[in-house]
Design a protein around this motif. Structure first.
Motif, PDB file in Angstrom:
ATOM      1  N   ASP A 134       0.466  -1.997  19.364  1.00  0.00           N
ATOM      2  CA  ASP A 134       0.305  -1.897  17.915  1.00  0.00           C
ATOM      3  C   ASP A 134       1.484  -2.522  17.185  1.00  0.00           C
ATOM      4  O   ASP A 134       1.308  -3.260  16.204  1.00  0.00           O
ATOM      5  CB  ASP A 134       0.150  -0.435  17.497  1.00  0.00           C
ATOM      6  CG  ASP A 134      -1.264   0.079  17.675  1.00  0.00           C
ATOM      7  OD1 ASP A 134      -2.109  -0.216  16.804  1.00  0.00           O
ATOM      8  OD2 ASP A 134      -1.538   0.766  18.674  1.00  0.00           O
ATOM      9  N   SER A 135       2.689  -2.246  17.660  1.00  0.00           N
ATOM     10  CA  SER A 135       3.886  -2.791  17.014  1.00  0.00           C
ATOM     11  C   SER A 135       3.948  -4.303  17.174  1.00  0.00           C
ATOM     12  O   SER A 135       4.319  -5.023  16.240  1.00  0.00           O
ATOM     13  CB  SER A 135       5.144  -2.146  17.604  1.00  0.00           C
ATOM     14  OG  SER A 135       5.164  -0.752  17.350  1.00  0.00           O
ATOM     15  N   CYS A 136       3.582  -4.796  18.360  1.00  0.00           N
ATOM     16  CA  CYS A 136       3.593  -6.247  18.577  1.00  0.00           C
ATOM     17  C   CYS A 136       2.570  -6.942  17.689  1.00  0.00           C
ATOM     18  O   CYS A 136       2.839  -8.014  17.134  1.00  0.00           O
ATOM     19  CB  CYS A 136       3.321  -6.552  20.050  1.00  0.00           C
ATOM     20  SG  CYS A 136       4.715  -6.218  21.152  1.00  0.00           S
ATOM     21  N   LEU A 137       1.398  -6.330  17.540  1.00  0.00           N
ATOM     22  CA  LEU A 137       0.382  -6.916  16.675  1.00  0.00           C
ATOM     23  C   LEU A 137       0.849  -6.921  15.222  1.00  0.00           C
ATOM     24  O   LEU A 137       0.686  -7.923  14.511  1.00  0.00           O
ATOM     25  CB  LEU A 137      -0.927  -6.135  16.812  1.00  0.00           C
ATOM     26  CG  LEU A 137      -2.142  -6.692  16.077  1.00  0.00           C
ATOM     27  CD1 LEU A 137      -2.461  -8.112  16.532  1.00  0.00           C
ATOM     28  CD2 LEU A 137      -3.350  -5.783  16.291  1.00  0.00           C
ATOM     29  N   ASP A 138       1.460  -5.828  14.775  1.00  0.00           N
ATOM     30  CA  ASP A 138       1.969  -5.766  13.401  1.00  0.00           C
ATOM     31  C   ASP A 138       3.064  -6.804  13.177  1.00  0.00           C
ATOM     32  O   ASP A 138       3.100  -7.468  12.128  1.00  0.00           O
ATOM     33  CB  ASP A 138       2.522  -4.372  13.106  1.00  0.00           C
ATOM     34  CG  ASP A 138       1.432  -3.314  12.979  1.00  0.00           C
ATOM     35  OD1 ASP A 138       0.257  -3.700  12.831  1.00  0.00           O
ATOM     36  OD2 ASP A 138       1.762  -2.112  13.062  1.00  0.00           O
ATOM     37  N   GLU A 139       3.943  -6.964  14.155  1.00  0.00           N
ATOM     38  CA  GLU A 139       5.030  -7.936  14.029  1.00  0.00           C
ATOM     39  C   GLU A 139       4.476  -9.357  13.969  1.00  0.00           C
ATOM     40  O   GLU A 139       4.915 -10.176  13.150  1.00  0.00           O
ATOM     41  CB  GLU A 139       5.989  -7.787  15.211  1.00  0.00           C
ATOM     42  CG  GLU A 139       7.167  -8.749  15.190  1.00  0.00           C
ATOM     43  CD  GLU A 139       8.115  -8.536  16.350  1.00  0.00           C
ATOM     44  OE1 GLU A 139       8.532  -9.526  16.977  1.00  0.00           O
ATOM     45  OE2 GLU A 139       8.433  -7.356  16.640  1.00  0.00           O
ATOM     46  N   TRP A 141       1.475 -10.302  12.993  1.00  0.00           N
ATOM     47  CA  TRP A 141       0.735 -10.519  11.747  1.00  0.00           C
ATOM     48  C   TRP A 141       1.685 -10.653  10.552  1.00  0.00           C
ATOM     49  O   TRP A 141       1.501 -11.528   9.697  1.00  0.00           O
ATOM     50  CB  TRP A 141      -0.234  -9.366  11.528  1.00  0.00           C
ATOM     51  CG  TRP A 141      -1.282  -9.662  10.500  1.00  0.00           C
ATOM     52  CD1 TRP A 141      -1.337  -9.177   9.232  1.00  0.00           C
ATOM     53  CD2 TRP A 141      -2.414 -10.512  10.661  1.00  0.00           C
ATOM     54  NE1 TRP A 141      -2.445  -9.669   8.581  1.00  0.00           N
ATOM     55  CE2 TRP A 141      -3.124 -10.489   9.438  1.00  0.00           C
ATOM     56  CE3 TRP A 141      -2.913 -11.285  11.715  1.00  0.00           C
ATOM     57  CZ2 TRP A 141      -4.293 -11.212   9.243  1.00  0.00           C
ATOM     58  CZ3 TRP A 141      -4.072 -12.005  11.514  1.00  0.00           C
ATOM     59  CH2 TRP A 141      -4.746 -11.972  10.297  1.00  0.00           C
ATOM     60  N   ALA A 142       2.689  -9.786  10.489  1.00  0.00           N
ATOM     61  CA  ALA A 142       3.627  -9.833   9.370  1.00  0.00           C
ATOM     62  C   ALA A 142       4.390 -11.152   9.334  1.00  0.00           C
ATOM     63  O   ALA A 142       4.679 -11.686   8.256  1.00  0.00           O
ATOM     64  CB  ALA A 142       4.598  -8.657   9.459  1.00  0.00           C
ATOM     65  N   ILE A 160      -9.459  -3.527  13.105  1.00  0.00           N
ATOM     66  CA  ILE A 160      -8.656  -3.167  14.265  1.00  0.00           C
ATOM     67  C   ILE A 160      -9.539  -2.474  15.302  1.00  0.00           C
ATOM     68  O   ILE A 160     -10.310  -1.572  14.976  1.00  0.00           O
ATOM     69  CB  ILE A 160      -7.488  -2.232  13.876  1.00  0.00           C
ATOM     70  CG1 ILE A 160      -6.542  -2.934  12.900  1.00  0.00           C
ATOM     71  CG2 ILE A 160      -6.718  -1.783  15.119  1.00  0.00           C
ATOM     72  CD1 ILE A 160      -5.841  -4.151  13.475  1.00  0.00           C
ATOM     73  N   LYS A 177      -7.012  -7.360  16.599  1.00  0.00           N
ATOM     74  CA  LYS A 177      -7.283  -7.576  15.185  1.00  0.00           C
ATOM     75  C   LYS A 177      -8.366  -8.641  15.123  1.00  0.00           C
ATOM     76  O   LYS A 177      -8.177  -9.764  15.590  1.00  0.00           O
ATOM     77  CB  LYS A 177      -6.032  -8.028  14.427  1.00  0.00           C
ATOM     78  CG  LYS A 177      -6.249  -8.110  12.909  1.00  0.00           C
ATOM     79  CD  LYS A 177      -5.008  -8.625  12.195  1.00  0.00           C
ATOM     80  CE  LYS A 177      -3.923  -7.585  12.124  1.00  0.00           C
ATOM     81  NZ  LYS A 177      -4.200  -6.527  11.114  1.00  0.00           N
ATOM     82  N   CYS A 206       6.764  -8.936  23.713  1.00  0.00           N
ATOM     83  CA  CYS A 206       5.402  -8.861  23.192  1.00  0.00           C
ATOM     84  C   CYS A 206       4.555  -9.950  23.847  1.00  0.00           C
ATOM     85  O   CYS A 206       4.982 -11.094  23.956  1.00  0.00           O
ATOM     86  CB  CYS A 206       5.378  -9.061  21.671  1.00  0.00           C
ATOM     87  SG  CYS A 206       5.988  -7.638  20.727  1.00  0.00           S
TER      88      CYS A 206
END
Length: 252
Positions: A134-139, A141-142, A160, A177, A206
């Protein structure tokens, strides 16, 4: 709407737009296509001899449809990354070709056909924060999504999906995603469907994979190709058995 620079436009024409999100760069490649005159009557599949890596749709009257149908029906195979560390799953494996994304190194990238009916890439990086999927996907995407707008890439509402993959009896989390989008440039206007998968990998790293499928003319087929990758293909991505510790995060 911001326009790409001349350098970026020339890169988009080659399907290798610089320094933009992986899905955006893949989608830009999908937009740079042209159709060959049909050689077969409508409704007939391509002759086997006409199916090549450059043209997986062969001599079908609608080569785009024929190519997407192959991605739905052909069995899964695998290719390795350049560093021979990852097993990358690909349906109709022999018809994919390795590629590079100019000024945006990746662990591995592939295209399906000269017309970019589909493209897939894998990114393996270090992270200073958490390294769960989840954190890798958020990073990812951001960092990448805001860059797409200036290159004419429009991304719709994302969904998601949280699931798992099993490796040697161990169940690991896998997060997707799922997106639809479009590419608008002075050269072309096209639509695509895509998905980004984030994996559990080595601590402090990641591992992310992204798929884009051209959907302008056969949206339902393209979504089915994407869904097949989510259900069957993406969970097969894994480090090769001989990799016993975190490899270097090299990219090309």
């Amino acid at each position: 709407m911001p326009r790409p620079t001349p350098t970026a436009l020339s890169a988009i024409r080659r399907g290798t737009a610089p320094a933009i999100p992986l899905l955006a760069s893949l989608a830009a490649g999908l937009a740079c296509t042209s159709s060959s005159p049909p050689a077969r009557p409508p409704g007939l599949p391509p002759t086997p001899a006409s199916v090549t890596r450059e043209n997986p749709g062969g001599d079908a009257a609608d080569p785009e449809r024929a190519a997407l149908e192959r991605l739905l029906s052909e069995p899964w195979g695998q290719m390795s990354d350049h560093y021979k560390t990852l097993a990358v799953p690909l349906a109709d494996r022999k018809t994919w070709r390795r590629m590079r994304i100019w000024r945006h190194p990746t662990r591995a990238s592939y295209r399906y056909g000269k017309e970019y009916y589909a493209a897939l890439t894998v990114l393996y990086t270090t992270t200073s924060g958490p390294s769960d999927p989840d954190s890798c996907l958020d990073e990812f995407w951001a960092k990448n999504a805001p860059l797409a707008d200036g290159y004419g890439v429009r991304i719709g509402e994302a969904q998601i999906i949280r699931t798992t993959q099993e490796i040697d009896g161990e169940v690991r989390p896998l997060v997707f995603k799922v997106v639809d989008g479009s590419v608008e440039s002075v050269f072309a206007s096209d639509e695509y469907v895509g998905a980004i998968a984030a994996y559990e990998s080595w601590p402090g790293t990641c591992l992310v994979s992204a798929l884009a499928v051209k959907s302008s003319h056969h949206a339902d087929l393209a979504r089915r190709v994407r869904d097949r990758w989510i259900d069957e293909g993406a969970p097969r991505l894994r480090w090769l058995p001989r990799i016993a510790e975190a490899p270097k995060t090299d990219a090309r």
